[in-house]
Design an enzyme around this catalytic site. Structure first.
Site, PDB file in Angstrom:
ATOM      1  N   ARG A 174      -7.980  47.516  57.658  1.00 39.10           N
ATOM      2  CA  ARG A 174      -7.728  48.116  58.961  1.00 39.10           C
ATOM      3  C   ARG A 174      -6.259  48.494  59.138  1.00 39.10           C
ATOM      4  NH1 ARG A 174      -7.469  45.922  64.330  1.00 39.10           N
ATOM      5  NH2 ARG A 174      -7.837  47.702  65.702  1.00 39.10           N
ATOM      6  N   GLN A 201      11.844  21.275  67.258  1.00 38.38           N
ATOM      7  CA  GLN A 201      11.643  20.486  68.461  1.00 38.38           C
ATOM      8  C   GLN A 201      10.574  19.418  68.216  1.00 38.38           C
ATOM      9  OE1 GLN A 201      11.597  22.565  72.300  1.00 38.38           O
ATOM     10  NE2 GLN A 201      11.791  24.499  71.216  1.00 38.38           N
ATOM     11  N   ASN A 238      10.049  26.925  65.907  1.00 43.10           N
ATOM     12  CA  ASN A 238       9.903  28.358  66.195  1.00 43.10           C
ATOM     13  C   ASN A 238      11.076  29.045  65.532  1.00 43.10           C
ATOM     14  OD1 ASN A 238       7.757  27.896  68.004  1.00 43.10           O
ATOM     15  ND2 ASN A 238       9.176  27.532  69.689  1.00 43.10           N
ATOM     16  N   HIS A 270      20.286  28.904  65.786  1.00 48.64           N
ATOM     17  CA  HIS A 270      20.781  27.770  64.992  1.00 48.64           C
ATOM     18  C   HIS A 270      19.588  27.016  64.390  1.00 48.64           C
ATOM     19  CE1 HIS A 270      24.262  25.024  64.214  1.00 48.64           C
ATOM     20  NE2 HIS A 270      23.250  24.256  63.872  1.00 48.64           N
ATOM     21  N   CYS A 303      25.892  24.353  67.899  1.00 49.78           N
ATOM     22  CA  CYS A 303      26.950  24.194  66.901  1.00 49.78           C
ATOM     23  C   CYS A 303      27.810  22.973  67.266  1.00 49.78           C
ATOM     24  CB  CYS A 303      27.810  25.455  66.824  1.00 49.78           C
ATOM     25  SG  CYS A 303      27.151  26.719  65.703  1.00 49.78           S
ATOM     26  N   HIS A 312      16.980  24.643  63.800  1.00 49.17           N
ATOM     27  CA  HIS A 312      16.561  23.438  64.524  1.00 49.17           C
ATOM     28  C   HIS A 312      15.052  23.456  64.719  1.00 49.17           C
ATOM     29  CE1 HIS A 312      16.398  26.366  67.831  1.00 49.17           C
ATOM     30  NE2 HIS A 312      15.740  25.480  68.552  1.00 49.17           N
ATOM     31  N   GLU A 366      -9.025  18.947  66.215  1.00 52.69           N
ATOM     32  CA  GLU A 366      -9.013  18.621  64.780  1.00 52.69           C
ATOM     33  C   GLU A 366      -9.462  17.179  64.547  1.00 52.69           C
ATOM     34  OE1 GLU A 366      -5.393  19.603  62.745  1.00 52.69           O
ATOM     35  OE2 GLU A 366      -5.534  21.738  63.197  1.00 52.69           O
ATOM     36  N   GLY A 409      10.016  33.669  69.774  1.00 54.21           N
ATOM     37  CA  GLY A 409      10.436  32.987  70.989  1.00 54.21           C
ATOM     38  C   GLY A 409      11.529  31.953  70.812  1.00 54.21           C
ATOM     39  N   GLN A 444      -8.890  38.067  65.132  1.00 52.58           N
ATOM     40  CA  GLN A 444      -9.293  39.107  64.179  1.00 52.58           C
ATOM     41  C   GLN A 444      -8.120  39.359  63.254  1.00 52.58           C
ATOM     42  OE1 GLN A 444      -7.905  42.402  64.157  1.00 52.58           O
ATOM     43  NE2 GLN A 444      -9.286  43.233  62.627  1.00 52.58           N
ATOM     44  N   HIS A 450       0.857  23.613  59.552  1.00 54.01           N
ATOM     45  CA  HIS A 450       0.382  24.992  59.740  1.00 54.01           C
ATOM     46  C   HIS A 450       1.594  25.906  59.847  1.00 54.01           C
ATOM     47  CE1 HIS A 450      -3.777  23.885  60.790  1.00 54.01           C
ATOM     48  NE2 HIS A 450      -3.291  22.930  61.563  1.00 54.01           N
ATOM     49  N   HIS A 480      25.572  27.047  61.236  1.00 59.17           N
ATOM     50  CA  HIS A 480      24.797  27.971  62.065  1.00 59.17           C
ATOM     51  C   HIS A 480      24.005  29.003  61.249  1.00 59.17           C
ATOM     52  CE1 HIS A 480      24.146  30.081  65.948  1.00 59.17           C
ATOM     53  NE2 HIS A 480      24.330  31.207  65.284  1.00 59.17           N
ATOM     54  N   CYS A 486      27.257  29.170  70.602  1.00 52.54           N
ATOM     55  CA  CYS A 486      25.982  28.484  70.310  1.00 52.54           C
ATOM     56  C   CYS A 486      26.060  27.039  70.764  1.00 52.54           C
ATOM     57  CB  CYS A 486      25.691  28.545  68.812  1.00 52.54           C
ATOM     58  SG  CYS A 486      24.349  27.434  68.323  1.00 52.54           S
ATOM     59  N   LYS A 526       1.585  41.602  63.664  1.00 53.31           N
ATOM     60  CA  LYS A 526       0.215  41.572  64.150  1.00 53.31           C
ATOM     61  C   LYS A 526       0.243  41.112  65.605  1.00 53.31           C
ATOM     62  CE  LYS A 526      -4.249  40.954  64.551  1.00 53.31           C
ATOM     63  NZ  LYS A 526      -5.162  42.114  64.653  1.00 53.31           N
ATOM     64  N   SER A 537      14.811  30.449  71.240  1.00 52.51           N
ATOM     65  CA  SER A 537      15.814  30.851  72.210  1.00 52.51           C
ATOM     66  C   SER A 537      17.216  30.676  71.635  1.00 52.51           C
ATOM     67  CB  SER A 537      15.638  30.068  73.515  1.00 52.51           C
ATOM     68  OG  SER A 537      15.646  28.687  73.273  1.00 52.51           O
ATOM     69  N   HIS A 557      -1.014  17.517  57.544  1.00 56.95           N
ATOM     70  CA  HIS A 557      -0.844  18.906  57.076  1.00 56.95           C
ATOM     71  C   HIS A 557       0.133  19.642  57.969  1.00 56.95           C
ATOM     72  CE1 HIS A 557      -4.285  19.007  59.919  1.00 56.95           C
ATOM     73  NE2 HIS A 557      -3.767  20.162  60.310  1.00 56.95           N
TER      74      HIS A 557
HETATM   75  O1  G1P Z   1      12.124  25.618  73.796  1.00 55.09           O
HETATM   76  P1  G1P Z   1      12.603  27.015  73.562  1.00 55.09           P
HETATM   77  O2  G1P Z   1      12.986  27.293  72.140  1.00 55.09           O
HETATM   78  O3  G1P Z   1      13.660  27.425  74.550  1.00 55.09           O
HETATM   79  O4  G1P Z   1      11.342  27.918  73.888  1.00 55.09           O
HETATM   80  C1  G1P Z   1      10.354  28.306  72.975  1.00 55.09           C
HETATM   81  O5  G1P Z   1       9.538  27.215  72.541  1.00 55.09           O
HETATM   82  C2  G1P Z   1       8.755  26.573  73.556  1.00 55.09           C
HETATM   83  C3  G1P Z   1       7.879  25.535  72.908  1.00 55.09           C
HETATM   84  O6  G1P Z   1       6.986  26.092  71.976  1.00 55.09           O
HETATM   85  C4  G1P Z   1       7.916  27.577  74.336  1.00 55.09           C
HETATM   86  O7  G1P Z   1       7.338  26.931  75.446  1.00 55.09           O
HETATM   87  C5  G1P Z   1       8.749  28.753  74.838  1.00 55.09           C
HETATM   88  O8  G1P Z   1       7.913  29.722  75.413  1.00 55.09           O
HETATM   89  C6  G1P Z   1       9.519  29.359  73.660  1.00 55.09           C
HETATM   90  O9  G1P Z   1      10.321  30.437  74.088  1.00 55.09           O
HETATM   91  O1  G1P Z   2      -6.624  48.831  68.269  1.00 51.54           O
HETATM   92  P1  G1P Z   2      -5.140  48.995  68.401  1.00 51.54           P
HETATM   93  O2  G1P Z   2      -4.702  49.360  69.794  1.00 51.54           O
HETATM   94  O3  G1P Z   2      -4.565  49.884  67.336  1.00 51.54           O
HETATM   95  O4  G1P Z   2      -4.555  47.520  68.099  1.00 51.54           O
HETATM   96  C1  G1P Z   2      -4.347  46.538  69.047  1.00 51.54           C
HETATM   97  O5  G1P Z   2      -5.568  46.006  69.563  1.00 51.54           O
HETATM   98  C2  G1P Z   2      -6.420  45.347  68.636  1.00 51.54           C
HETATM   99  C3  G1P Z   2      -7.593  44.771  69.387  1.00 51.54           C
HETATM  100  O6  G1P Z   2      -7.193  43.815  70.349  1.00 51.54           O
HETATM  101  C4  G1P Z   2      -5.671  44.274  67.861  1.00 51.54           C
HETATM  102  O7  G1P Z   2      -6.499  43.806  66.826  1.00 51.54           O
HETATM  103  C5  G1P Z   2      -4.368  44.798  67.274  1.00 51.54           C
HETATM  104  O8  G1P Z   2      -3.658  43.733  66.686  1.00 51.54           O
HETATM  105  C6  G1P Z   2      -3.547  45.446  68.367  1.00 51.54           C
HETATM  106  O9  G1P Z   2      -2.345  45.974  67.835  1.00 51.54           O
END
Ligand code: G1P
Ligand code: G1P
Lengths: 349, 349
Positions: B27, B169, B154, B165, B54, B167, B183, B160, B324, B299, B114, B51, B312, B162, B297
């Site tokens: 696709r 959480q 993250n 550096h 730092c 790190h 799970e 996301g 999908q 992910h 950093h 930062c 994606k 923020s 494990h």
């Molecule tokens: O805690 P941060 O890095 O400021 O924020 C990031 O991680 C968090 C935990 O997954 C999320 O809730 C926030 O949406 C994301 O921006």
């Molecule tokens: O079908 P589009 O607009 O090209 O693609 C968008 O919608 C789809 C259906 O929600 C998603 O699978 C794609 O990841 C998204 O970019």
């Protein structure tokens, strides 16, 4: 209801999805050195020669989009589902299980004008879209190999829309996908236990509480649900117990058009931008069963949090643990209720 | 296993999460007029005065990050969870159900430099991070009001983060969040039925099939799981049946450091960019039960699909229906296996 205790971190239960959400009010006060997206403005371009959804243009594979005048529907040229996918080979192990998934993918252009979005369309034109959805829901539902019809719209580059022309998609599948399947289970269990409808009862509770209600008309209400995950997530509920678009009266079809215009106008007005979102309808499966438990609704999942350019990221804890939100549903509802009901680009005549 | 029938749309089952994923190979050939993100390059800045992670800099609320020399851990200044949240008021309706959620949120700085990321850190420095995770898992697990410890990273603005550096959480919660709770149920049910571990059995199957294996060392293997949702999602599995970091031998701790360096190096090499992702460990809850069903494990959920700049989007059908994906897990594994094992920025000595 006193909301004082709700100003501290707590979790809320979503009885429709049977999941939890963690609510951490005031967390948006933290500094943001993260991603800032461009704000999505409005287009002045009524016809874009490079847009494959504009009337008269050539799409991928040489198909030509006709010079349509209202709604135009066609089979997705890059369909994620095909009507005749062969069955996968036999499983090599019970832990490597696959099944065929047959289906259809359609694209519904809302209007020939490239610059429009739902909140800027005329009510009569949105009503034509509702009629098209209804006809597709019925026609796809007739096909014996299709058992669920998912109508959805991705609006805005931030939400993965691959083309800004006003359109939505319909993916119809052989199996009921996990989300509506889980809702079906919850609605059935509630009906069996209480002899009543979960969403009818929920709407009554919200109508009484009022603090999460955003707007309404004769036939629909919009609420920031108690269990909202996205900052400005809303749930559009029919006031009557309608299972699907097939059950709508003529007036209800116009009311649906009206309520979609109302809520998307409020979204755009919140940050004075073309508010990105994913939205879609959840309704009765088309698997031949009666599904008296089903209650038609729409989910709006918009990503914006702080402004037109800073979104909420559902990452980290959200992906590995559970959804988390940074403002209360009550404060989100208050802000959506506070904005003008008329679209900000249409203020001056 | 013949994979010919897997070149058409089909759905696969995830026995760990008991969910389905729709797979639509090829696709990605559709045209992309959607969002293009900036590619995330590497920083040359070893110390950034703006930062707050730092060494020596002032954080929000006037706290000072000390001049640390290896790993530095502190309580998140904007914690989503607090150790002493009061209980919410009594439910106004059974459909408006809330509960207290007490917890702790910590930030773990991997290194004072950093500019570093895990794949560019020395093995010995990553091992120090593994030791810090182990100590935190044990210490938080001792606290009676905490029952789950979620360690996650993250990486990248697209995910996301923020702050760039290096790190991660740690959010520790009173309740087991929905993902590890689901799970736990699946692992328990499998153990009860088969008198064996789902993930031990799964690793055996993948070791035999080989086509989804990416890399391994003495104690860990990395696979693009049969049911991967994200284009280049991987699952890091311990070869021994370890419930959590608490069960690791000394060698396994170094092996974990090594395997994380291996897989993140391959990710960076795939598009020659600092590959964004959310990753985290799933391990035994710390609720005082034995949890012999648990199998440690990690992910990895990375968003990139086509290139360093096109991701994606899990929107629309994915949010309202089911996940999908556009390429097969087998082709993703082949591409990750094909890239060099040495980081592309370290090619020349
Ligand atoms: O805690 P941060 O890095 O400021 O924020 C990031 O991680 C968090 C935990 O997954 C999320 O809730 C926030 O949406 C994301 O921006
Ligand atoms: O079908 P589009 O607009 O090209 O693609 C968008 O919608 C789809 C259906 O929600 C998603 O699978 C794609 O990841 C998204 O970019």
């Amino acid at each position: 209801m006193s909301s004082s205790g709700l100003q501290f971190p707590h979790r809320r239960y979503n009885p429709l999805r049977r999941q939890w959400v963690l609510i951490s009010p005031h967390r948006t006060q933290r500094p943001w050195q993260g991603e800032v997206n461009p704000s999505s403005g409005f287009s002045d371009v009524h016809y874009d020669p490079t847009c494959y959804l504009c009337p008269g243009n050539t799409r991928a594979g040489g198909h030509v989009t006709p010079k349509y005048e209202s709604v135009y529907i066609f089979d997705n040229d890059y369909a994620a589902l095909l009507p005749d996918s062969p069955a996968p080979p036999a499983d090599a192990s019970p832990l490597l299980h696959a099944e065929a998934e047959r289906g259809r993918c359609k694209v519904v252009c809302f209007h020939p004008d490239h610059s429009l979005t739902l909140p800027r369309m005329e009510l009569a034109d949105i009503r034509r879209v509702v009629d098209a959805w209804t006809a597709e829901y019925l026609a796809l539902g007739q096909q014996p190999e299709l058992n669920y019809v998912q109508i959805f719209e991705n609006r805005g580059a931030m939400m993965g829309a691959s083309n800004p022309h006003p359109h939505c998609q319909i993916w119809a599948t052989e199996h009921i996908p996990d989300e509506p399947a889980a809702e079906t289970e919850a609605l059935k269990a509630y009906a069996a236990e209480k002899h009543s409808c979960l969403l009818c009862d929920y709407l009554q509770v919200e109508a009484k509480e009022q603090i999460r209600m955003v707007c309404e008309n004769e036939d629909f209400a919009v609420v920031v649900p108690w269990w909202a995950v996205w900052p400005f997530e809303t749930l559009v509920l029919s006031k009557r117990h309608l299972r699907s678009l097939a059950d709508f009266s003529d007036r209800e079809k116009t009311s649906l058009a009206d309520i979609l215009k109302q809520i998307t106008t409020r979204y755009d007005n919140l940050f004075e931008t073309s508010f990105p979102y994913t939205m879609g309808f959840h309704q009765s499966p088309v698997d031949g069963e009666e599904h008296s438990e089903w209650h038609f609704h729409a989910h709006y999942y918009p990503p914006l949090l702080r402004s037109a350019t800073v979104r909420k990221f559902m990452v980290g804890f959200e992906m590995l643990g559970m959804p988390q939100r940074d403002i209360t549903p009550e404060s989100a509802a208050a802000r959506l209720k506070d904005v003008p009901a008329i679209h900000f680009t249409q203020k001056s005549p």
